[in-house]
Design a protein around this motif. Sequence first.
Motif, PDB file in Angstrom:
ATOM      1  N   THR A 125      15.741 -17.847  31.006  1.00 47.67           N
ATOM      2  CA  THR A 125      15.768 -19.403  31.182  1.00 47.67           C
ATOM      3  C   THR A 125      16.605 -20.061  32.045  1.00 47.67           C
ATOM      4  O   THR A 125      16.157 -20.940  32.924  1.00 47.67           O
ATOM      5  CB  THR A 125      15.876 -19.976  29.760  1.00 47.67           C
ATOM      6  OG1 THR A 125      14.589 -19.371  28.993  1.00 47.67           O
ATOM      7  CG2 THR A 125      15.171 -21.481  29.635  1.00 47.67           C
ATOM      8  N   LEU A 126      17.851 -19.873  32.008  1.00 46.54           N
ATOM      9  CA  LEU A 126      18.949 -20.256  32.796  1.00 46.54           C
ATOM     10  C   LEU A 126      18.758 -20.091  34.226  1.00 46.54           C
ATOM     11  O   LEU A 126      18.755 -21.039  34.973  1.00 46.54           O
ATOM     12  CB  LEU A 126      20.254 -19.801  32.423  1.00 46.54           C
ATOM     13  CG  LEU A 126      21.431 -20.163  33.120  1.00 46.54           C
ATOM     14  CD1 LEU A 126      21.538 -21.895  33.045  1.00 46.54           C
ATOM     15  CD2 LEU A 126      22.592 -19.718  32.791  1.00 46.54           C
ATOM     16  N   SER A 127      18.381 -18.797  34.631  1.00 40.97           N
ATOM     17  CA  SER A 127      17.826 -18.524  35.957  1.00 40.97           C
ATOM     18  C   SER A 127      16.827 -19.656  36.551  1.00 40.97           C
ATOM     19  O   SER A 127      16.770 -19.955  37.677  1.00 40.97           O
ATOM     20  CB  SER A 127      17.782 -17.158  36.059  1.00 40.97           C
ATOM     21  OG  SER A 127      16.174 -16.644  35.838  1.00 40.97           O
ATOM     22  N   LEU A 128      15.898 -19.526  35.721  1.00 45.01           N
ATOM     23  CA  LEU A 128      14.595 -20.512  36.059  1.00 45.01           C
ATOM     24  C   LEU A 128      15.050 -21.987  36.330  1.00 45.01           C
ATOM     25  O   LEU A 128      14.947 -22.649  37.406  1.00 45.01           O
ATOM     26  CB  LEU A 128      13.705 -20.482  34.958  1.00 45.01           C
ATOM     27  CG  LEU A 128      12.885 -19.148  34.717  1.00 45.01           C
ATOM     28  CD1 LEU A 128      11.860 -19.191  33.430  1.00 45.01           C
ATOM     29  CD2 LEU A 128      11.908 -19.134  36.161  1.00 45.01           C
ATOM     30  N   LEU A 129      16.189 -22.650  35.416  1.00 46.37           N
ATOM     31  CA  LEU A 129      16.443 -23.799  35.640  1.00 46.37           C
ATOM     32  C   LEU A 129      17.319 -23.907  36.971  1.00 46.37           C
ATOM     33  O   LEU A 129      17.211 -24.707  37.678  1.00 46.37           O
ATOM     34  CB  LEU A 129      17.473 -24.364  34.447  1.00 46.37           C
ATOM     35  CG  LEU A 129      16.566 -24.072  32.898  1.00 46.37           C
ATOM     36  CD1 LEU A 129      17.879 -24.326  31.833  1.00 46.37           C
ATOM     37  CD2 LEU A 129      15.610 -25.536  32.995  1.00 46.37           C
ATOM     38  N   TRP A 130      18.354 -22.995  37.213  1.00 46.80           N
ATOM     39  CA  TRP A 130      19.197 -23.140  38.392  1.00 46.80           C
ATOM     40  C   TRP A 130      18.108 -22.758  39.591  1.00 46.80           C
ATOM     41  O   TRP A 130      18.563 -23.177  40.668  1.00 46.80           O
ATOM     42  CB  TRP A 130      20.301 -22.280  38.174  1.00 46.80           C
ATOM     43  CG  TRP A 130      21.152 -22.691  37.321  1.00 46.80           C
ATOM     44  CD1 TRP A 130      21.241 -24.235  36.850  1.00 46.80           C
ATOM     45  CD2 TRP A 130      22.413 -22.406  36.986  1.00 46.80           C
ATOM     46  NE1 TRP A 130      22.316 -24.698  35.972  1.00 46.80           N
ATOM     47  CE2 TRP A 130      23.357 -23.368  36.029  1.00 46.80           C
ATOM     48  CE3 TRP A 130      23.379 -21.196  36.775  1.00 46.80           C
ATOM     49  CZ2 TRP A 130      24.174 -23.163  35.488  1.00 46.80           C
ATOM     50  CZ3 TRP A 130      24.500 -20.976  36.540  1.00 46.80           C
ATOM     51  CH2 TRP A 130      24.985 -22.045  35.756  1.00 46.80           C
ATOM     52  N   SER A 131      17.264 -21.804  39.362  1.00 48.48           N
ATOM     53  CA  SER A 131      16.470 -21.509  40.678  1.00 48.48           C
ATOM     54  C   SER A 131      15.624 -22.860  41.139  1.00 48.48           C
ATOM     55  O   SER A 131      15.512 -23.048  42.323  1.00 48.48           O
ATOM     56  CB  SER A 131      15.422 -20.494  40.344  1.00 48.48           C
ATOM     57  OG  SER A 131      16.054 -19.185  39.879  1.00 48.48           O
ATOM     58  N   GLY A 132      15.252 -23.423  40.173  1.00 43.40           N
ATOM     59  CA  GLY A 132      14.528 -24.665  40.283  1.00 43.40           C
ATOM     60  C   GLY A 132      15.297 -25.874  41.168  1.00 43.40           C
ATOM     61  O   GLY A 132      14.576 -26.702  41.499  1.00 43.40           O
ATOM     62  N   SER A 133      16.774 -25.544  41.025  1.00 44.97           N
ATOM     63  CA  SER A 133      17.355 -26.672  41.585  1.00 44.97           C
ATOM     64  C   SER A 133      16.993 -26.704  43.259  1.00 44.97           C
ATOM     65  O   SER A 133      16.924 -27.660  43.860  1.00 44.97           O
ATOM     66  CB  SER A 133      18.763 -26.556  41.453  1.00 44.97           C
ATOM     67  OG  SER A 133      19.344 -25.341  41.884  1.00 44.97           O
TER      68      SER A 133
END
Length: 310
Positions: A18-26
């Motif tokens: 989930t964290l990777s998705l949040l930070w990839s989304g940036s």
Amino acid sequence: MTTPARPMNALEWGMLLTLSLLWSGSFFFVAIAIREVPVFSLVTARLLGGALILCSWLAWRGIRWPREWAAWRAFFVMGLLNNAIPFGLIGWSQNHIPSGLASILNATTPLWTVLFAHFVAADERLTPAKLLGLLAGILGVMVLIGPQAFAFKDGGNLTDWLAPCAVLLATCSYAVGALYGRRFNRMGIQPMLPAALQGLMASGLMLPAALLLEHPWTLPMPSPQALASLAGLGLFSSALGYALYFRILASAGATNINLVTFLIPPTAILLGIGFLGESLAPQHIAGMALIGLGLAAIDGRLLRYFKVAR
């Protein structure tokens, strides 16, 4: 003495993904917003939005802000190194390079952390495995940028060289910030306080630049897509991202949290290709593979796996 990292359970892996998705989304959100919002205004909106959300959470939990001058000086330096400088550099670079490429270059942060730590942290000296990983990662960066980026004197574009270098400079700032941030634990400051207050200090640094250089009140109203991207940067990539980061850090440890570095580029690449019409050259994939190999060597668990398998 460092405690060996334990295997993560299913819940921790879920949080890490989930964290990777949040930070990839940036990278995805910046690629959309930067088309309409100048870089200083974009960074200020992201930082201020995330900081206000996290500060509201601190107030709800009844966590008091420190009063010592040393703590606020540390928040200021962290805001500069971990937010203002890298966010500004990466935001500018995404005007000129794909979001997927920016995310791959961003994944070199642990390489520079290992290098800088050798000179400033007595407990984190370079080992042969780390040195091999560092060299592989640097080779990956050279492959990513490519020789054509250095041919601007012969008719190429100087920006082709400056844009990826800006991301690399941002990763160096992240690395120095990570080493500097180790002092918060020694100062006895709760982890969520730096997460919130570094963003608050950084937004205070970026706001004057946005007002003086970009005059945002004179710009056209951003489109709903750009406004949604700004909201996503503040809420998801900054506030929720940092909150989840410190949750995983407390549960699974620092070594396991660094695995998120491996997960961000593929997600950012897929978002860029699927929604922004971006594409990556074969050299970018080869460079990512070399950086991944370097990170695996630095992390050490791949080498331990082969030793166990034998």
